[in-house]
Write an enzyme that holds these catalytic residues in place. Structure first.
Site, PDB file in Angstrom:
ATOM      1  N   ASP A  73     -56.811 -13.336   9.417  1.00  0.00           N
ATOM      2  CA  ASP A  73     -57.128 -14.577  10.130  1.00  0.00           C
ATOM      3  C   ASP A  73     -55.820 -15.159  10.673  1.00  0.00           C
ATOM      4  OD1 ASP A  73     -58.441 -16.835  11.040  1.00  0.00           O
ATOM      5  OD2 ASP A  73     -58.318 -17.859   9.105  1.00  0.00           O
TER       6      ASP A  73
ATOM      7  N   HIS B 120     -53.978 -20.235  -3.113  1.00  0.00           N
ATOM      8  CA  HIS B 120     -53.691 -20.530  -1.705  1.00  0.00           C
ATOM      9  C   HIS B 120     -53.930 -22.006  -1.400  1.00  0.00           C
ATOM     10  CE1 HIS B 120     -53.488 -20.184   2.650  1.00  0.00           C
ATOM     11  NE2 HIS B 120     -54.725 -20.673   2.740  1.00  0.00           N
TER      12      HIS B 120
HETATM   13 CA    CA Z   1     -58.362 -18.393   6.857  1.00  0.00          CA
END
Ligand code: CA
Length: 423
Positions: free
Chosen positions: A241, A141
């Site tokens: 999130d 990521h």
């Molecule tokens: Ca995050």
């Protein structure tokens, strides 16, 4: 470590559908209420919720020397603050109460009083979150985002492989699964614009994360080492999130952890204990270069947990967006907690630590729309003929997670959030 309640041969007298996330080996804790019942602690078993307040009232936990009022609270904090010796004992006792082979407890007769169909209860936030920290611990990521926001040839900042990067987030806007989210508004700098503009985010995204919940407090000035870190971790939930990418890229790069993140995060309602996850321990990916001594650890500190994100639009069928795994994380939870407290920063029961977006090595394992569509360059085609670069109003994002071993599936249920138009 052998935990009796994890024995794969255990069977419950409660009917457990074959694909259930909640067999007798799981027994995750949550908070529920009904039209007639005040908030209280429940444990998921099959498609039912076991009411711990009722079981406590009938004396099932009396020999464990736990104040019955702990089970009648609106958050799990007081319960998990009892410590693992007590909370594990409660999980073991539930395993006995629900076991088809044990006649010691006359629990079956009480079933109508302490079991409620999950479809008829409302799940609430499992813990009162004091502080929330979000890590940035997936190499894939961080590399993907760094390549897009910074430099494709040098995506990682020099510190990334030496410490688990994180920021302190916003606890007040963490909501339980099922809570609708209004599209946030904010300041952005579109590519064609000469000066910033204000309005609803155009690049709304999810982030596939898990979070661990602190079950033990530390003192100000105390550092928690990697070898004792798991004593402080009660359990885990799924964590979405929500992120506004246009607000993010304008406010600060590459993390942008202020308004682009503070409007909402969605958690699953059932806290799966570290005890229940014991069978899924696995090696942490090789860390190169070697880390400083306070981040070194021994043993299997990562967990093999399958993760999935599903999109449900108002007209399409459910579409699988990605499939990932918690074991891909470069930094494990013990390292994250050791790093978090190395300064002497204290933690409290109920604190929540997000993993950061969990992306894997393949392009179908990326944990955000930002990565899956490569910032909108590769839209995702849906079965209803539409496509998605980012999330539209009316879209619902569903996170799922489960470990599977010896024919036992230990699941997290779902973290669901529907996006409503900006207010
Ligand atoms: Ca995050």
């Amino acid at each position: 470590m052998t935990i009796k309640a994890n024995d794969p041969s255990l069977q419950s007298w409660v009917n457990i559908p074959s694909n259930s996330d909640f067999p007798i080996q799981n027994l995750p804790f949550g908070i529920f209420q009904t039209a007639n019942l005040s908030p209280r602690i429940g444990v998921a078993i099959g498609e039912q919720v076991a009411d711990l307040q009722v079981l406590a009232k009938h004396g099932f936990f009396d020999d464990l020397k736990i104040d019955r009022r702990v089970f009648a609270q609106a958050y799990l904090n007081d319960f998990i603050a009892l410590g693992k010796a007590k909370t594990s004992a409660v999980r073991n006792r539930l395993s006995e109460i629900l076991d088809s082979n044990l006649e010691e407890w006359d629990s079956k007769e009480l079933a109508p009083y302490f079991l409620h169909p999950q479809s008829q209860v409302q799940m609430l936030m499992p813990v009162k979150v004091g502080d929330y920290t979000d890590f940035y611990s997936s190499l894939e990521h961080a590399s993907n985002v760094g390549a897009m926001f910074r430099d494709p040839s040098n995506p990682l900042l020099p510190n990334w492989r030496h410490l688990p990067v994180a920021y302190h987030g916003r606890a007040s806007s963490i909501v339980v699964s099922g809570t609708p989210i209004h599209r946030p508004k904010g300041q952005t700098m579109p590519q064609s614009a000469q000066s910033p503009v204000f309005g609803p985010t155009q690049l709304l995204d999810f982030e596939l994360e898990m979070a661990f919940i602190l079950g033990k407090s530390s003192e100000l000035g105390q550092s928690i080492g990697t070898e004792e870190a798991e004593e402080y971790i009660f359990g885990m939930v799924l964590f979405n999130d929500w992120s506004a990418r246009d607000i993010q890229s304008w406010e600060y790069q590459p993390l942008g952890p202020f308004l682009s993140k503070n409007f909402a995060s969605t958690v699953s309602p059932w806290v799966v204990t570290l005890d229940a996850l014991e069978p899924f321990r696995t090696e942490t990916p090789m860390q190169e270069p070697a880390v400083l001594p306070y981040l070194q650890f021994t043993g299997k500190k990562s967990f093999d947990i399958n993760l999935e994100v599903v999109l449900q639009t108002e007209t399409s069928l459910q579409e699988k967006l990605c499939r990932s795994n918690f074991k891909y994380m470069y930094w494990n939870m013990s390292q994250q907690l050791a790093h978090h407290t190395v300064t002497g920063c204290n933690v409290n029961v109920g604190d929540m630590m997000g993993s950061g977006t969990i992306s894997g090595p393949s392009s179908d394992s990326f944990g955000s729309m930002l990565e899956l569509t490569w910032r909108g360059a590769k839209p995702i085609a849906l079965t209803d003929g539409s496509e998605r670069k980012f999330i539209h109003d009316g879209d619902t994002i569903i996170l799922k997670g489960w470990g599977e071993r010896d024919g036992v599936r230990i699941g997290f249920g779902e973290a669901i959030g529907k996006i409503l138009p900006a207010k």
